[in-house]
Design an enzyme around this catalytic site. Structure first.
Site, PDB file in Angstrom:
ATOM      1  CE  LYS A 194      88.500   9.984  35.760  1.00  0.00           C
ATOM      2  NZ  LYS A 194      87.847   9.839  37.063  1.00  0.00           N
ATOM      3  CE  LYS A 247      90.906  12.756  37.079  1.00  0.00           C
ATOM      4  NZ  LYS A 247      89.932  12.283  38.020  1.00  0.00           N
TER       5      LYS A 247
HETATM    6  C1  PBG Z   1      87.574   8.432  40.136  1.00  0.00           C
HETATM    7  C2  PBG Z   1      88.584   9.532  40.180  1.00  0.00           C
HETATM    8  C3  PBG Z   1      89.939   9.378  39.862  1.00  0.00           C
HETATM    9  C4  PBG Z   1      90.534  10.621  40.056  1.00  0.00           C
HETATM   10  C5  PBG Z   1      89.551  11.500  40.478  1.00  0.00           C
HETATM   11  N1  PBG Z   1      88.336  10.819  40.544  1.00  0.00           N
HETATM   12  C6  PBG Z   1      90.705   8.182  39.487  1.00  0.00           C
HETATM   13  C7  PBG Z   1      90.127   7.215  38.566  1.00  0.00           C
HETATM   14  O1  PBG Z   1      89.375   7.547  37.650  1.00  0.00           O
HETATM   15  O2  PBG Z   1      90.444   6.042  38.760  1.00  0.00           O
HETATM   16  C8  PBG Z   1      92.001  10.871  39.828  1.00  0.00           C
HETATM   17  C9  PBG Z   1      92.575  12.151  40.307  1.00  0.00           C
HETATM   18  C10 PBG Z   1      94.057  12.181  40.354  1.00  0.00           C
HETATM   19  O3  PBG Z   1      94.757  11.255  39.887  1.00  0.00           O
HETATM   20  O4  PBG Z   1      94.582  13.153  40.888  1.00  0.00           O
HETATM   21  N2  PBG Z   1      86.235   8.783  40.167  1.00  0.00           N
END
Ligand code: PBG
Length: 323
Positions: A194, A247
């Site tokens: 991520k 991601k």
């Molecule tokens: C945070 C989380 C995020 C997303 C899913 N879980 C954002 C972040 O890490 O700030 C993003 C998902 C998306 O942008 O569709 N736990």
């Protein structure tokens, strides 16, 4: 000329015959947002077509999607500001909006798969995925909070959790905690690679969960790094992950391919909010054919090696292909 690749492109039927990748609604997992109250459906301005639902309307939406053939969903809560604190107490409080929503969805739709989110940020007054002290994100102090959250979600009916926080060691910690609480059948879809991405902006609008200070670079990965994803892969595999996720998806197709080549576990990719917003915005301006751009980008994610695609396009895709 002996080789003429155009021969296999000359008609629709031959093009179909040699088509290497095909999308199905079965590949897709549809992320949904839940909010408090009843009878509420709030559009997310930066994600045209996507709404935040109160539990009653969430059930209606899932029913509609299930009738279109969507069988997998993810759920994220919008938590009222007054319920947030520095240790995310609301994340494992019995009777919370999120736990009640998990219970409602899993008892009403036992046949669907619901990925439930394990991370502090929607409940944290700091807007971070870990406990904050003196401006630092504490790793090991965060793990017990995540474990309480995971167990509470399993008790509420979750069968698949998604730790989206990027703390070190959390997959193993959660695996052990779930097993210890009698939930050895609850799976873990690990957010393996991520990245600290600009493409999460609209999601943070949807949940009002943006960090109150700084950024997430001390826990999410540097977009410049590829080999480091293999370290995360090895750890998540060793710690008992059931799925590995990349991601975002579109700017990271090489990482999807890398994980696919280096693991036998199913690979998931999260086609995130900003990737959705870009296509929608361009389509609304008449600058792109939104439908074709959607199909081409979803196809690229599967072609790169993702077996599961988390995408806000899932419902639109299902509607389009059902007709
Ligand atoms: C945070 C989380 C995020 C997303 C899913 N879980 C954002 C972040 O890490 O700030 C993003 C998902 C998306 O942008 O569709 N736990």
């Amino acid at each position: 000329m002996l080789q003429r690749p155009r021969r296999n492109r000359q008609s629709a039927v031959i093009r179909d015959m040699v088509e290497e990748t095909r999308l199905s609604v079965k590949d897709m997992l549809f992320p949904l947002f839940v909010q408090a109250g009843s009878g509420k459906k709030t559009p997310i301005v930066s994600m045209p077509g996507i709404n935040r639902y109160s539990v009653d309307l969430l059930l209606k939406e899932i029913d509609e999607c299930a009738n279109l053939g969507i069988r997998s969903f993810a759920l994220f809560p919008q938590v009222e500001e007054s319920l947030k604190d520095s240790i995310a107490s609301e994340s494992h409080r019995k009777g919370s909006l999120y736990l009640d929503a998990i219970h409602a969805v899993s008892s009403r739709f036992p046949e669907i798969s619901l990925l439930t989110d394990v991370a502090m940020d929607p409940y944290s007054s700091d807007g971070h995925d870990g406990i904050v002290k003196d401006g630092q994100i504490l790793n090991d102090e965060t793990l017990p909070v995540l474990a309480k959250m995971a167990i509470a979600q399993a008790q509420a009916g979750s069968r698949l959790i998604g730790p989206s926080d990027m703390m070190d060691g959390r997959v193993g910690y959660l695996r052990e905690a779930l097993d210890g609480a009698g939930f050895s059948n609850v799976g873990i879809m690990a957010y393996t690679a991520k990245y600290a991405s600009a493409f999460y902006g609209p999601f943070r609008d949807a949940l009002e969960s943006a960090p109150k200070f700084g950024d997430k670079k001390s826990y999410q990965m540097n977009p410049a790094n590829r080999r480091e994803a293999l370290i995360e892969l090895e750890l998540d595999e060793a710690e008992g992950a059931d799925f590995l996720m990349v991601k975002p998806a579109l700017a990271y197709l090489d990482i999807i391919a890398l994980l696919r080549e280096n693991s036998h576990l199913p690979i998931a990719a999260y086609n995130v909010s900003g990737e959705y917003a870009m296509i929608k915005a361009a389509a609304q301006n008449g600058w792109l054919d939104g439908e074709k751009a959607m199909l081409e980008s979803l196809l690229s994610i599967k072609r790169a090696g993702a077996q599961v695609i988390l995408t806000y396009f899932a419902k639109e895709f299902a509607q389009l292909t059902k007709a």
